[in-house]
Design a protein around this motif. Structure first.
Motif, PDB file in Angstrom:
ATOM      1  N   THR A   1      39.180   3.206  44.921  1.00 43.02           N
ATOM      2  CA  THR A   1      39.670   2.781  46.243  1.00 43.02           C
ATOM      3  C   THR A   1      38.517   2.508  47.195  1.00 43.02           C
ATOM      4  OG1 THR A   1      39.918   5.088  46.951  1.00 43.02           O
ATOM      5  CG2 THR A   1      41.879   3.994  46.054  1.00 43.02           C
ATOM      6  N   GLU A   2      37.451   3.287  47.117  1.00 42.76           N
ATOM      7  CA  GLU A   2      36.305   3.059  48.002  1.00 42.76           C
ATOM      8  C   GLU A   2      35.560   1.778  47.653  1.00 42.76           C
ATOM      9  OE1 GLU A   2      35.244   7.609  49.480  1.00 42.76           O
ATOM     10  OE2 GLU A   2      33.997   6.673  47.932  1.00 42.76           O
ATOM     11  N   ARG A   3      35.828   1.235  46.482  1.00 42.09           N
ATOM     12  CA  ARG A   3      35.248  -0.046  46.085  1.00 42.09           C
ATOM     13  C   ARG A   3      36.232  -1.195  46.268  1.00 42.09           C
ATOM     14  NH1 ARG A   3      32.517   3.812  43.432  1.00 42.09           N
ATOM     15  NH2 ARG A   3      30.366   3.426  42.758  1.00 42.09           N
ATOM     16  N   GLY A   4      37.355  -0.900  46.940  1.00 42.13           N
ATOM     17  CA  GLY A   4      38.266  -1.972  47.334  1.00 42.13           C
ATOM     18  C   GLY A   4      39.478  -2.195  46.474  1.00 42.13           C
ATOM     19  N   LEU A   5      39.697  -1.398  45.426  1.00 39.77           N
ATOM     20  CA  LEU A   5      40.849  -1.613  44.555  1.00 39.77           C
ATOM     21  C   LEU A   5      42.086  -0.897  45.080  1.00 39.77           C
ATOM     22  CD1 LEU A   5      38.305  -2.176  42.681  1.00 39.77           C
ATOM     23  CD2 LEU A   5      39.821  -1.586  40.763  1.00 39.77           C
ATOM     24  N   GLU A   6      43.239  -1.507  44.877  1.00 38.03           N
ATOM     25  CA  GLU A   6      44.525  -0.881  45.164  1.00 38.03           C
ATOM     26  C   GLU A   6      44.919  -0.054  43.940  1.00 38.03           C
ATOM     27  OE1 GLU A   6      46.682  -0.856  47.705  1.00 38.03           O
ATOM     28  OE2 GLU A   6      45.486  -2.097  49.065  1.00 38.03           O
ATOM     29  N   VAL A   7      45.130   1.240  44.153  1.00 41.44           N
ATOM     30  CA  VAL A   7      45.269   2.157  43.027  1.00 41.44           C
ATOM     31  C   VAL A   7      46.563   2.959  43.121  1.00 41.44           C
ATOM     32  CG1 VAL A   7      44.233   4.150  41.843  1.00 41.44           C
ATOM     33  CG2 VAL A   7      42.762   2.366  42.809  1.00 41.44           C
ATOM     34  N   LEU A   8      47.221   3.120  41.985  1.00 38.83           N
ATOM     35  CA  LEU A   8      48.372   4.011  41.867  1.00 38.83           C
ATOM     36  C   LEU A   8      47.944   5.214  41.035  1.00 38.83           C
ATOM     37  CD1 LEU A   8      51.426   4.721  42.077  1.00 38.83           C
ATOM     38  CD2 LEU A   8      51.741   3.428  39.949  1.00 38.83           C
ATOM     39  N   LEU A   9      48.199   6.400  41.547  1.00 40.26           N
ATOM     40  CA  LEU A   9      47.904   7.638  40.830  1.00 40.26           C
ATOM     41  C   LEU A   9      49.198   8.239  40.312  1.00 40.26           C
ATOM     42  CD1 LEU A   9      46.051  10.004  39.983  1.00 40.26           C
ATOM     43  CD2 LEU A   9      46.365  10.941  42.284  1.00 40.26           C
ATOM     44  N   LEU A  10      49.282   8.463  39.008  1.00 38.37           N
ATOM     45  CA  LEU A  10      50.441   9.100  38.387  1.00 38.37           C
ATOM     46  C   LEU A  10      50.088  10.540  38.014  1.00 38.37           C
ATOM     47  CD1 LEU A  10      51.716   6.313  35.929  1.00 38.37           C
ATOM     48  CD2 LEU A  10      52.521   6.807  38.256  1.00 38.37           C
ATOM     49  N   GLU A  11      50.860  11.488  38.491  1.00 39.91           N
ATOM     50  CA  GLU A  11      50.675  12.905  38.172  1.00 39.91           C
ATOM     51  C   GLU A  11      51.973  13.450  37.598  1.00 39.91           C
ATOM     52  OE1 GLU A  11      50.266  16.534  37.338  1.00 39.91           O
ATOM     53  OE2 GLU A  11      48.455  15.456  37.924  1.00 39.91           O
ATOM     54  N   ALA A  12      51.888  14.079  36.421  1.00 42.82           N
ATOM     55  CA  ALA A  12      53.093  14.560  35.738  1.00 42.82           C
ATOM     56  C   ALA A  12      53.774  15.692  36.483  1.00 42.82           C
ATOM     57  CB  ALA A  12      52.738  15.007  34.323  1.00 42.82           C
ATOM     58  N   GLY A  13      53.004  16.467  37.239  1.00 45.90           N
ATOM     59  CA  GLY A  13      53.560  17.623  37.915  1.00 45.90           C
ATOM     60  C   GLY A  13      53.923  17.363  39.360  1.00 45.90           C
ATOM     61  N   ARG A  14      54.188  18.461  40.066  1.00 46.14           N
ATOM     62  CA  ARG A  14      54.670  18.372  41.431  1.00 46.14           C
ATOM     63  C   ARG A  14      53.539  18.285  42.450  1.00 46.14           C
ATOM     64  NH1 ARG A  14      54.582  23.579  43.998  1.00 46.14           N
ATOM     65  NH2 ARG A  14      53.709  25.161  42.606  1.00 46.14           N
ATOM     66  N   ASP A  15      53.908  17.983  43.671  1.00 43.79           N
ATOM     67  CA  ASP A  15      52.986  18.090  44.798  1.00 43.79           C
ATOM     68  C   ASP A  15      52.920  19.569  45.211  1.00 43.79           C
ATOM     69  OD1 ASP A  15      51.254  17.447  46.809  1.00 43.79           O
ATOM     70  OD2 ASP A  15      52.584  16.023  47.803  1.00 43.79           O
ATOM     71  N   LEU A  16      51.923  19.922  46.006  1.00 45.04           N
ATOM     72  CA  LEU A  16      51.750  21.299  46.446  1.00 45.04           C
ATOM     73  C   LEU A  16      51.917  21.412  47.948  1.00 45.04           C
ATOM     74  CD1 LEU A  16      48.618  22.209  44.281  1.00 45.04           C
ATOM     75  CD2 LEU A  16      50.994  22.798  43.825  1.00 45.04           C
TER      76      LEU A  16
ATOM     77  N   ARG B   1      44.259   2.687  50.416  1.00 41.69           N
ATOM     78  CA  ARG B   1      44.500   1.896  49.204  1.00 41.69           C
ATOM     79  C   ARG B   1      45.007   2.741  48.033  1.00 41.69           C
ATOM     80  NH1 ARG B   1      40.113  -0.991  51.565  1.00 41.69           N
ATOM     81  NH2 ARG B   1      38.568   0.463  50.741  1.00 41.69           N
ATOM     82  N   LEU B   2      45.456   3.967  48.322  1.00 42.19           N
ATOM     83  CA  LEU B   2      45.956   4.845  47.271  1.00 42.19           C
ATOM     84  C   LEU B   2      47.443   5.106  47.443  1.00 42.19           C
ATOM     85  CD1 LEU B   2      45.488   6.785  44.860  1.00 42.19           C
ATOM     86  CD2 LEU B   2      45.083   8.589  46.547  1.00 42.19           C
ATOM     87  N   THR B   3      48.184   4.942  46.354  1.00 45.03           N
ATOM     88  CA  THR B   3      49.590   5.352  46.283  1.00 45.03           C
ATOM     89  C   THR B   3      49.681   6.490  45.269  1.00 45.03           C
ATOM     90  OG1 THR B   3      50.348   3.094  46.749  1.00 45.03           O
ATOM     91  CG2 THR B   3      51.949   4.620  45.779  1.00 45.03           C
ATOM     92  N   ILE B   4      50.330   7.585  45.649  1.00 48.52           N
ATOM     93  CA  ILE B   4      50.460   8.737  44.766  1.00 48.52           C
ATOM     94  C   ILE B   4      51.905   8.882  44.318  1.00 48.52           C
ATOM     95  CG2 ILE B   4      50.228  11.240  44.564  1.00 48.52           C
ATOM     96  CD1 ILE B   4      48.063  11.122  46.698  1.00 48.52           C
ATOM     97  N   ARG B   5      52.095   9.027  43.026  1.00 44.15           N
ATOM     98  CA  ARG B   5      53.424   9.252  42.477  1.00 44.15           C
ATOM     99  C   ARG B   5      53.380  10.535  41.651  1.00 44.15           C
ATOM    100  NH1 ARG B   5      57.968  10.067  40.602  1.00 44.15           N
ATOM    101  NH2 ARG B   5      59.530   8.474  40.144  1.00 44.15           N
ATOM    102  N   THR B   6      53.843  11.638  42.237  1.00 42.92           N
ATOM    103  CA  THR B   6      53.936  12.890  41.494  1.00 42.92           C
ATOM    104  C   THR B   6      55.227  12.901  40.676  1.00 42.92           C
ATOM    105  OG1 THR B   6      54.909  13.937  43.441  1.00 42.92           O
ATOM    106  CG2 THR B   6      52.545  14.216  43.126  1.00 42.92           C
ATOM    107  N   ASP B   7      55.404  13.905  39.827  1.00 47.87           N
ATOM    108  CA  ASP B   7      56.589  14.031  38.966  1.00 47.87           C
ATOM    109  C   ASP B   7      56.754  12.817  38.063  1.00 47.87           C
ATOM    110  OD1 ASP B   7      57.372  16.522  40.159  1.00 47.87           O
ATOM    111  OD2 ASP B   7      58.086  15.386  41.897  1.00 47.87           O
ATOM    112  N   ALA B   8      55.624  12.254  37.633  1.00 49.05           N
ATOM    113  CA  ALA B   8      55.636  11.066  36.777  1.00 49.05           C
ATOM    114  C   ALA B   8      54.979  11.417  35.446  1.00 49.05           C
ATOM    115  CB  ALA B   8      54.904   9.918  37.453  1.00 49.05           C
ATOM    116  N   VAL B   9      55.784  11.687  34.433  1.00 49.15           N
ATOM    117  CA  VAL B   9      55.297  12.124  33.128  1.00 49.15           C
ATOM    118  C   VAL B   9      54.970  10.888  32.285  1.00 49.15           C
ATOM    119  CG1 VAL B   9      55.793  13.496  31.080  1.00 49.15           C
ATOM    120  CG2 VAL B   9      56.783  14.156  33.293  1.00 49.15           C
TER     121      VAL B   9
END
Length: 555
Positions: A25-40, A228-236
């Motif tokens: 993201t700091e280099r300009g890319l649009e990024v989606l982060l997938l995390e299998a577990g929950r948010d805290l 530029r970051l989208t976070i999607r938790t609970d994504a296995v």
């Protein structure tokens, strides 16, 4: 289906994933982060009573409680701390199988991954690791050297905020530190005793990350600031999907952890950072007509050369230094105890001529604490020393897929084969003997010492009730089985030749040029150094390459 097309999708939010989203993201890319577990939330970090040193090692009540909550595997971990249990998986919902011997897989699924359960020690590897095969002929060299990774080590240490000291050791390169790490008085005495009797054993303070009171990994915090970051938790994550026309990855298929509905996201680049076993599992489950044996597996080596470090442990008391001491230059954390301690980098088989001086190849290191754990007034200071040995890479040790066993989301589970040889058995015997000789030379009493081979002595825990002692004895080998080091690596090794490796020097798949794997599955050999900092440096280097190639239109 998420209709937005991203520049990159990153799978996993631990050391590798949090680094990847920051760098991209700091280099300009649009990024989606997938995390299998929950948010805290803040509620996850409400302070707990201090851990009883005895309970950390025996911990019958808390271990049974965790087992009844579905963590029968996670509850086996050697140094049990209740505050970390919530950051480890439910084993009933996340099964795995083994062959060729027991393997203890400790893992976490939540935003930040195992960042919430690791010891915060951040050490650099050196060419004693990267070029080990050239030195002694065992296995293969990495396609990179220390000088390739050094600037990325600098970069990661600076933004993580690492405490350490300059020690001028060739086998433990110095880093960029925000402040010094300190010894307790008991640790100073230990250093004097050990270095006087064994000059080749250098005792240095831990190099460790400052407490992260933001709780979300600092890389994710930085990535959020870019917008530029989208976070999607609970994504296995289930599999990487392919475009049959371009023969490139086009996204990731995942299953919602709560609804169990299947969803697909698309991106120019896929970066797997799900941890060693999980990333290999995803690639194996991503088999297609063009990749029948797993994605990126034209070499036939995907899953092979799986390793972990050989574990050994000694717990005892220091009667000459009763009580405990707090020496912590870093900010205090109300949830986690202060960190710090002693570290002895590998000292065996380091001569330039490559001559093996012991009955095992490579060597082992020590990480421990002396006089830091709270104890009743007047009680001997607590001594905890853990040895980490370098297991050699064997092609027969591998991660495969067990088609008959599936997790709670219907995804085939991993099957883990990890067998040791006489080399590792000799190494662990040397570890236990070495820990004991240093402890006895320092005047410590020994409550127990052992390794994955079992306990070293019949006399254990002299001041513990017979029932607890008997249960401890019965469970020891399970608690310190291979895997207990929690430094598993390999399975998608880097290399210079696509016929003998899965990834190139930039962690890029030889077969799928827009697929990158930057966690410890990319390791060629292990070493005795903890992998976290190297994982992050490898990821930063790979993302530097990804950003340049994406801008050039090659990805």
């Amino acid at each position: 289906m998420d209709k937005k097309h991203y520049d990159a999708v990153v799978v996993g939010s631990g050391p590798a994933g949090s680094t990847a989203v920051k760098e991209l993201t700091e280099r300009g890319l649009e990024v989606l982060l997938l995390e299998a577990g929950r948010d805290l939330t803040e509620a996850d970090f409400e302070p707990l009573p201090p851990a009883d040193p005895k309970e950390m090692s025996i911990g019958l009540y808390d271990r049974v409680k965790a087992g009844l909550m579905g963590q029968h595997v996670q509850a086996r971990r050697a140094m049990f701390q209740p505050q970390k249990s919530k950051f480890l998986v439910n084993d009933l919902r996340n099964p795995y199988t083994t062959e060729g011997g027991d393997f203890l897989w400790i893992r976490g699924r939540q935003l930040g991954g195992r960042f919430h359960a690791y010891g915060r020690v951040l050490l650099r590897s050196s060419d004693h690791e990267f070029k080990a095969a050239s030195h002694d002929g065992h296995g293969a060299d990495w396609p990179i050297s220390y000088k390739d990774l050094a600037p990325y080590y600098d970069h990661v240490e600076e933004y993580m905020g690492v405490y350490g000291t300059t020690d001028n050791l060739s086998n433990l390169p110095d880093g960029r530190y925000v402040g010094p790490s300190l010894f307790t008085e008991a640790e100073k005495q230990f250093k004097g005793t050990v270095e006087n009797q064994w000059p080749e054993r250098h005792v240095v303070p831990w190099r460790y990350q400052a407490p992260n009171l933001a709780r979300v990994p600092v890389g994710i915090v930085a990535a959020k600031k870019t917008g530029r970051l989208t976070i999607r938790t609970d994504a296995v994550a289930h599999k990487v999907t392919m475009n049959s026309k371009t023969r490139r990855a086009d996204g990731v298929l995942f299953i919602d952890r709560l609804t169990k509905k299947q969803q697909h996201v698309s991106a120019d680049v896929v970066v797997l950072c799900a941890s060693t076993i999980e990333s290999v599992r995803i690639m194996l489950n991503s088999a297609t007509d063009g990749h029948p044996d797993g994605l990126g597996n034209s070499s036939g080596l995907l899953g092979s050369y799986f390793m972990d470090q050989t574990p050994s442990l000694l717990f005892g008391g220091d009667p000459s230094n009763p009580g405990h001491e707090v020496v912590n230059p870093a900010p205090e954390d109300p949830y986690y105890p202060a960190v710090g301690g002693v570290y002895i980098p590998r000292f065996d088989n380091l001569k330039k001529d490559g001559k093996q001086e012991t009955n095992f190849a490579r060597g082992w290191a020590v990480q421990g604490t002396i006089g830091r754990m709270p104890v009743p007034k007047g009680a001997p200071g607590v001594v905890g020393l853990m040895g980490f040995g370098e297991m050699l890479p064997y092609r027969s040790n591998r991660i495969t897929i067990d088609r008959r066993r599936k997790d709670a989301w219907g995804i085939p589970a991993p099957r883990i084969r990890l067998e040791i040889t006489d080399n590792e058995r000799n190494l662990m015997r040397a570890q236990v003997a070495g820990l004991k000789e240093m402890a006895l030379a320092s005047g410590y009493s020994i409550n127990f010492a052992g390794s994955a081979l079992g306990l070293d002595s019949k006399k254990i825990w002299p001041n513990v009730d017979p029932v607890s002692r008997a249960i401890f004895r019965l469970g020891f080998k399970k608690s310190l089985a291979m895997g207990a080091a929690i430094h598993e690596c390999g399975g998608a090794r880097m290399g210079n030749d696509p016929t003998t490796s899965v990834l190139n020097e930039f962690n890029q798949s030889w077969d799928v040029p827009n697929l990158f794997v930057t966690d410890a599955s990319s390791y060629v050999s292990n070493g005795a150094v903890g992998p976290t900092l190297t994982i992050m440096a490898l990821t930063a280097r790979a993302c530097d390459y990804i950003a340049k190639e994406h801008a050039a239109g090659t990805l």
